[in-house]
Design a protein around this motif. Sequence first.
Motif, short mmCIF file in Angstrom:
data_model
loop_
_atom_site.label_atom_id
_atom_site.label_comp_id
_atom_site.label_asym_id
_atom_site.label_seq_id
_atom_site.Cartn_x
_atom_site.Cartn_y
_atom_site.Cartn_z
N PHE A 1 0.80 -1.22 0.00
CA PHE A 1 0.00 0.00 0.00
C PHE A 1 0.83 1.28 0.00
CE2 PHE A 1 -3.38 -2.67 2.33
CZ PHE A 1 -3.92 -3.09 1.13
N ILE A 2 2.16 1.17 0.05
CA ILE A 2 3.02 2.36 0.10
C ILE A 2 2.74 3.33 -1.07
CG2 ILE A 2 5.42 3.17 -0.11
CD1 ILE A 2 6.21 0.82 1.70
N PRO A 3 2.62 2.86 -2.31
CA PRO A 3 2.36 3.81 -3.41
C PRO A 3 1.06 4.60 -3.26
CG PRO A 3 3.05 1.70 -4.28
CD PRO A 3 2.82 1.50 -2.80
N LEU A 4 0.11 4.08 -2.49
CA LEU A 4 -1.15 4.79 -2.31
C LEU A 4 -1.04 5.94 -1.32
CD1 LEU A 4 -3.51 1.69 -2.17
CD2 LEU A 4 -3.04 3.16 -4.12
N ASN A 5 0.04 5.96 -0.55
CA ASN A 5 0.24 6.99 0.46
C ASN A 5 1.45 7.87 0.19
OD1 ASN A 5 -1.92 6.16 2.18
ND2 ASN A 5 -0.69 4.41 2.76
N THR A 6 2.07 7.71 -0.98
CA THR A 6 3.30 8.43 -1.31
C THR A 6 3.12 9.16 -2.64
OG1 THR A 6 4.51 6.62 -0.26
CG2 THR A 6 5.79 8.14 -1.60
N PRO A 7 3.30 10.49 -2.64
CA PRO A 7 3.21 11.23 -3.91
C PRO A 7 4.30 10.78 -4.88
CG PRO A 7 3.15 12.71 -2.02
CD PRO A 7 3.52 11.35 -1.50
N PRO A 8 4.04 10.80 -6.17
CA PRO A 8 2.77 11.12 -6.82
C PRO A 8 1.79 9.95 -6.67
CG PRO A 8 4.34 10.45 -8.48
CD PRO A 8 5.06 10.46 -7.16
N PHE A 9 0.58 10.25 -6.29
CA PHE A 9 -0.43 9.24 -6.04
C PHE A 9 -0.90 8.63 -7.36
CE2 PHE A 9 -0.86 12.40 -2.61
CZ PHE A 9 -0.45 11.59 -1.56
N PRO A 10 -1.13 7.31 -7.40
CA PRO A 10 -1.58 6.68 -8.64
C PRO A 10 -3.00 7.10 -8.99
CG PRO A 10 -1.63 5.09 -6.85
CD PRO A 10 -1.00 6.34 -6.31
N SER A 11 -3.29 7.17 -10.28
CA SER A 11 -4.65 7.52 -10.71
C SER A 11 -5.52 6.27 -10.84
CB SER A 11 -4.61 8.27 -12.04
OG SER A 11 -3.96 7.50 -13.02
N PHE A 12 -4.89 5.09 -10.92
CA PHE A 12 -5.66 3.85 -10.95
C PHE A 12 -4.84 2.72 -10.34
CE2 PHE A 12 -3.25 3.38 -14.83
CZ PHE A 12 -3.03 2.02 -14.95
N VAL A 13 -5.53 1.67 -9.94
CA VAL A 13 -4.89 0.45 -9.45
C VAL A 13 -5.60 -0.75 -10.07
CG1 VAL A 13 -4.12 1.40 -7.24
CG2 VAL A 13 -6.34 0.28 -7.38
N MET A 14 -4.89 -1.87 -10.15
CA MET A 14 -5.49 -3.12 -10.61
C MET A 14 -5.62 -4.05 -9.42
SD MET A 14 -4.22 -6.06 -13.28
CE MET A 14 -4.75 -5.24 -14.78
N ALA A 15 -6.82 -4.54 -9.20
CA ALA A 15 -7.06 -5.52 -8.15
C ALA A 15 -6.79 -6.90 -8.72
CB ALA A 15 -8.50 -5.42 -7.65
N GLY A 16 -5.80 -7.58 -8.15
CA GLY A 16 -5.46 -8.92 -8.59
C GLY A 16 -6.32 -9.96 -7.91
N HIS A 17 -6.09 -11.19 -8.25
CA HIS A 17 -6.88 -12.29 -7.71
C HIS A 17 -6.21 -12.96 -6.50
CE1 HIS A 17 -9.29 -11.61 -11.14
NE2 HIS A 17 -8.50 -12.23 -12.00
N ILE A 18 -5.26 -12.28 -5.88
CA ILE A 18 -4.60 -12.86 -4.71
C ILE A 18 -5.56 -12.87 -3.53
CG2 ILE A 18 -2.31 -12.10 -5.44
CD1 ILE A 18 -2.53 -9.95 -3.17
N SER A 19 -5.38 -13.84 -2.67
CA SER A 19 -6.16 -13.84 -1.43
C SER A 19 -5.25 -13.41 -0.30
CB SER A 19 -6.76 -15.22 -1.15
OG SER A 19 -5.74 -16.17 -0.96
N ALA A 20 -5.80 -12.78 0.69
CA ALA A 20 -5.05 -12.31 1.85
C ALA A 20 -5.86 -12.66 3.09
CB ALA A 20 -4.80 -10.81 1.74
N PRO A 21 -5.90 -13.94 3.46
CA PRO A 21 -6.75 -14.37 4.56
C PRO A 21 -6.42 -13.70 5.90
CG PRO A 21 -5.32 -16.16 3.85
CD PRO A 21 -5.17 -15.05 2.86
N ASN A 22 -5.18 -13.32 6.12
CA ASN A 22 -4.83 -12.63 7.36
C ASN A 22 -5.38 -11.21 7.40
OD1 ASN A 22 -3.46 -14.86 8.33
ND2 ASN A 22 -1.48 -14.14 7.61
N VAL A 23 -5.68 -10.67 6.25
CA VAL A 23 -6.25 -9.31 6.16
C VAL A 23 -7.77 -9.38 6.06
CG1 VAL A 23 -6.34 -7.20 4.76
CG2 VAL A 23 -4.17 -8.42 5.05
N MET A 24 -8.28 -10.27 5.20
CA MET A 24 -9.71 -10.33 4.90
C MET A 24 -10.46 -11.40 5.66
SD MET A 24 -9.56 -9.60 0.78
CE MET A 24 -8.84 -11.17 0.40
N GLY A 25 -9.74 -12.34 6.28
CA GLY A 25 -10.40 -13.40 7.03
C GLY A 25 -10.98 -14.50 6.17
#
Length: 92
Positions: A6-30
């Motif tokens: 998530f660092i690029p989302l909080n560091t200028p220059p901020f991105p104008s778009f992102v791609m959501a991949g198909h990874i799972s993050a069970p420790n984050v999303m449960g």
Amino acid sequence: MRQTEFIPLNTPPFPSFVMAGHISAPNVMGAQTPSSLSGIMLTDILRNELKFDGIIITDALNMGAVTSHYSSAQKPYSCDDCRQCQNQSNSR
């Protein structure tokens, strides 16, 4: 993820778009839900917590990581553009 992905989302220059991949993050999303189909990842974390207001696109929704476990009726949360790619194996 907050210290790396998530660092690029909080560091200028901020991105104008992102791609959501198909990874799972069970420790984050449960759950094992792909991030591209997760309301927790896309709405709760990306839009609300991180305040991302740019464009969110998905990786190709016809990839095996999605089609082998989810129906085409499962709509990605908070995505502005959902990708469906054709098989290009015969083109060069």
